[in-house]
Motif scaffolding. Structure first.
Motif, PDB file in Angstrom:
ATOM      1  N   GLY A 132       0.769  -1.137   0.079  1.00 19.62           N
ATOM      2  CA  GLY A 132      -0.387  -0.008  -0.005  1.00 19.62           C
ATOM      3  C   GLY A 132       0.741   1.039  -0.241  1.00 19.62           C
ATOM      4  N   TRP A 133       0.722   2.222  -1.021  1.00 14.68           N
ATOM      5  CA  TRP A 133       1.328   3.392  -1.068  1.00 14.68           C
ATOM      6  C   TRP A 133       0.381   4.332  -0.534  1.00 14.68           C
ATOM      7  N   ASP A 134       0.637   4.799   0.778  1.00 21.23           N
ATOM      8  CA  ASP A 134      -0.213   5.838   1.387  1.00 21.23           C
ATOM      9  C   ASP A 134       0.463   7.195   1.110  1.00 21.23           C
ATOM     10  N   ASN A 135      -0.202   7.445   0.010  1.00 21.77           N
ATOM     11  CA  ASN A 135       0.281   9.012  -0.469  1.00 21.77           C
ATOM     12  C   ASN A 135      -0.639  10.152   0.208  1.00 21.77           C
ATOM     13  N   TYR A 136      -1.490   9.606   0.845  1.00 26.08           N
ATOM     14  CA  TYR A 136      -2.378  10.633   1.473  1.00 26.08           C
ATOM     15  C   TYR A 136      -1.659  11.378   2.712  1.00 26.08           C
ATOM     16  N   ASN A 137      -0.856  10.760   3.371  1.00 21.73           N
ATOM     17  CA  ASN A 137       0.089  11.189   4.211  1.00 21.73           C
ATOM     18  C   ASN A 137       1.338  11.185   3.596  1.00 21.73           C
ATOM     19  N   ALA A 142       8.252   8.331   6.644  1.00 19.36           N
ATOM     20  CA  ALA A 142       9.150   7.585   7.685  1.00 19.36           C
ATOM     21  C   ALA A 142       7.809   6.868   8.537  1.00 19.36           C
ATOM     22  N   LYS A 143       6.944   7.148   8.800  1.00 20.47           N
ATOM     23  CA  LYS A 143       5.681   6.571   9.524  1.00 20.47           C
ATOM     24  C   LYS A 143       4.689   5.903   8.319  1.00 20.47           C
ATOM     25  N   HIS A 144       4.620   6.462   7.251  1.00 19.42           N
ATOM     26  CA  HIS A 144       3.502   6.032   6.272  1.00 19.42           C
ATOM     27  C   HIS A 144       4.334   5.355   5.181  1.00 19.42           C
ATOM     28  N   GLY A 145       3.981   6.119   3.813  1.00 23.71           N
ATOM     29  CA  GLY A 145       4.694   5.850   2.867  1.00 23.71           C
ATOM     30  C   GLY A 145       4.306   4.324   2.280  1.00 23.71           C
ATOM     31  N   LEU A 146       5.419   3.739   1.765  1.00 22.54           N
ATOM     32  CA  LEU A 146       4.938   2.309   1.361  1.00 22.54           C
ATOM     33  C   LEU A 146       4.892   1.346   2.451  1.00 22.54           C
ATOM     34  N   GLU A 147       3.844   0.649   2.623  1.00 21.11           N
ATOM     35  CA  GLU A 147       3.528  -0.205   3.788  1.00 21.11           C
ATOM     36  C   GLU A 147       2.853  -1.533   3.217  1.00 21.11           C
ATOM     37  N   MET A 148       3.308  -2.575   4.257  1.00 24.84           N
ATOM     38  CA  MET A 148       2.809  -3.937   4.174  1.00 24.84           C
ATOM     39  C   MET A 148       1.661  -3.969   5.038  1.00 24.84           C
ATOM     40  N   PRO A 170      -1.093   1.838  12.904  1.00 27.17           N
ATOM     41  CA  PRO A 170      -1.406   2.775  11.577  1.00 27.17           C
ATOM     42  C   PRO A 170      -0.585   4.221  11.686  1.00 27.17           C
ATOM     43  N   SER A 171       0.113   4.428  12.690  1.00 28.42           N
ATOM     44  CA  SER A 171       0.557   5.752  12.998  1.00 28.42           C
ATOM     45  C   SER A 171       2.207   5.751  13.078  1.00 28.42           C
ATOM     46  N   SER A 172       2.714   4.488  12.872  1.00 28.68           N
ATOM     47  CA  SER A 172       4.203   4.458  12.800  1.00 28.68           C
ATOM     48  C   SER A 172       4.412   3.005  12.115  1.00 28.68           C
ATOM     49  N   LYS A 173       5.915   2.886  11.951  1.00 31.87           N
ATOM     50  CA  LYS A 173       6.336   1.576  11.371  1.00 31.87           C
ATOM     51  C   LYS A 173       7.005   0.768  12.563  1.00 31.87           C
ATOM     52  N   ALA A 174       6.395  -0.406  12.649  1.00 35.42           N
ATOM     53  CA  ALA A 174       7.138  -1.174  13.635  1.00 35.42           C
ATOM     54  C   ALA A 174       7.991  -2.319  12.907  1.00 35.42           C
ATOM     55  N   ILE A 175       8.702  -3.103  13.336  1.00 34.00           N
ATOM     56  CA  ILE A 175      10.032  -4.008  12.786  1.00 34.00           C
ATOM     57  C   ILE A 175       9.447  -4.910  11.638  1.00 34.00           C
ATOM     58  N   ASN A 176       8.193  -5.230  11.548  1.00 39.28           N
ATOM     59  CA  ASN A 176       7.724  -5.902  10.436  1.00 39.28           C
ATOM     60  C   ASN A 176       6.983  -5.221   9.467  1.00 39.28           C
ATOM     61  N   ASP A 177       6.822  -3.856   9.202  1.00 42.65           N
ATOM     62  CA  ASP A 177       6.417  -3.239   8.130  1.00 42.65           C
ATOM     63  C   ASP A 177       7.718  -2.897   7.233  1.00 42.65           C
ATOM     64  N   ILE A 178       7.170  -2.673   6.016  1.00 36.88           N
ATOM     65  CA  ILE A 178       8.079  -1.986   4.925  1.00 36.88           C
ATOM     66  C   ILE A 178       8.864  -0.907   5.342  1.00 36.88           C
ATOM     67  N   ASN A 179      10.407  -1.097   5.486  1.00 31.45           N
ATOM     68  CA  ASN A 179      11.003  -0.140   5.819  1.00 31.45           C
ATOM     69  C   ASN A 179      10.857   0.502   7.568  1.00 31.45           C
ATOM     70  N   GLY A 180      10.518  -0.745   8.282  1.00 33.25           N
ATOM     71  CA  GLY A 180      10.379  -0.634   9.446  1.00 33.25           C
ATOM     72  C   GLY A 180      11.809  -0.657  10.419  1.00 33.25           C
ATOM     73  N   ALA A 209       9.075  -1.428  -5.673  1.00 35.81           N
ATOM     74  CA  ALA A 209      10.256  -2.374  -5.477  1.00 35.81           C
ATOM     75  C   ALA A 209      10.217  -2.740  -4.046  1.00 35.81           C
ATOM     76  N   VAL A 210      10.053  -4.132  -3.776  1.00 31.53           N
ATOM     77  CA  VAL A 210       9.861  -4.856  -2.529  1.00 31.53           C
ATOM     78  C   VAL A 210      11.021  -5.849  -2.271  1.00 31.53           C
ATOM     79  N   GLN A 211      11.624  -5.663  -1.445  1.00 26.07           N
ATOM     80  CA  GLN A 211      12.830  -6.750  -1.293  1.00 26.07           C
ATOM     81  C   GLN A 211      12.432  -8.176  -0.960  1.00 26.07           C
ATOM     82  N   TRP A 212      12.836  -9.034  -1.690  1.00 22.73           N
ATOM     83  CA  TRP A 212      12.438 -10.537  -1.217  1.00 22.73           C
ATOM     84  C   TRP A 212      12.749 -10.928   0.030  1.00 22.73           C
ATOM     85  N   SER A 213      13.949 -10.533   0.436  1.00 23.19           N
ATOM     86  CA  SER A 213      14.367 -11.103   1.826  1.00 23.19           C
ATOM     87  C   SER A 213      13.461 -10.315   2.897  1.00 23.19           C
ATOM     88  N   TYR A 214      12.738  -9.200   2.867  1.00 20.83           N
ATOM     89  CA  TYR A 214      11.794  -8.528   3.573  1.00 20.83           C
ATOM     90  C   TYR A 214      10.483  -9.640   3.542  1.00 20.83           C
TER      91      TYR A 214
END
Length: 285
Positions: A132-137, A142-148, A170-180, A209-214
């Protein structure tokens, strides 16, 4: 004689310049502008494989950046893959790279065949995951952007369905989100304008682009799987809103059943921890 020769030479040069300019109008991307909206990545594919099952007509949406368009001449969807990354490309009717224009949400939806995310064993044909590309925010990537994302509420139609972040926050990125967890190489998004087409004039493509290792570490997505993929956009909301007032590729719409708009594919088994280039996907209708 010299005057005639010179006239012919000048005429021939002028004709060649006109022909070059004419062809350039239809084929050149030299005027294209690129906006790297999530990260900066230097190894984007130069060859993309079309996903013609996601082709879609111009729906005449007022917000053209939400309108997926494409046909067999200029496809609405593409994919590519390397040993390191999985890529998807979406074509929209707009011709812009202005990040403020993209003030909504766009998705690459994935149905992992044979599973129903967080619903137990089975297969209901509904989305399990999404990029999901959250371009609303768009000012706080850093907290939104490209999200899993994963399935949340699934209604009878796309417009009554929505997604949740895989990290539950929904308000930040934890370890298991994309770029978390302050990682920066899990995923990237860029938009490229001035993509000329035969039937849709100048368009814009959105590249993911999403990394396979992620994916292998934090999701249930991997090689040797059967997937379905769909594209969706929603209007005036972030990536958690109901998928309405936007578009679904593949000829569907937000009022269509959630099982409409998908293309089937299979991630190719390789028997290797890191499959060689070119063996990830074999798409089929």
């Amino acid at each position: 004689m010299h005057s005639l020769t010179n006239f012919k030479r000048v005429t021939r040069v002028a004709s060649l310049l006109f022909l070059a300019g004419f062809l350039n109008h239809f084929t050149s991307t030299s005027l294209a502008a690129t906006n790297e909206v999530i990260g900066s990545y230097g190894n984007w594919p130069t060859t993309w494989i079309p996903l013609n099952g996601l082709n879609d007509p111009n729906d005449g949406l007022a917000k053209t950046h939400l309108d997926f368009v494409g046909d067999t001449t200029n496809s609405a969807g593409f994919y590519a893959s390397t040993n390191g990354y999985l890529f998807f490309r979406q074509r929209v009717q707009a011709n812009t790279t202005n990040q403020t224009t993209f003030g909504n949400a766009h998705f690459v939806l994935i149905n992992l065949i044979g599973t129903n995310y967080n619903q137990g064993v089975g297969e209901d044909g509904n989305p399990d995951y999404a990029f999901g590309w959250d371009n609303y925010n768009n000012t706080d990537i850093a907290k939104h952007g490209l999200e899993m994302q994963v399935r949340a509420t699934i209604g009878a139609t796309w417009s009554t369905s929505n997604l949740a972040d895989i990290d539950g926050n929904p308000s930040s990125k934890a370890i298991n989100d994309i770029n978390g967890n302050s990682r920066t190489t899990d995923g990237y998004v860029r938009v490229i304008s001035d993509q000329n087409t035969t039937n849709f004039n100048f368009t814009t493509v959105i590249d993911y682009a999403v990394q396979w290792s992620y994916l292998q570490t934090y999701t249930g997505l991997n090689s040797n799987q059967s997937w379905k993929v769909a594209f969706a956009s929603l209007d005036s909301n972030n990536d958690h809103g109901d998928i309405k007032n936007g578009d679904i590729a593949g000829g569907a719409s937000p009022s269509s059943p959630v099982t409409n708009g998908w293309i089937s594919l299979m991630t190719t088994p390789t028997g290797l921890a890191i499959p060689p280039r070119g063996t990830y996907f074999s798409f089929e209708r």
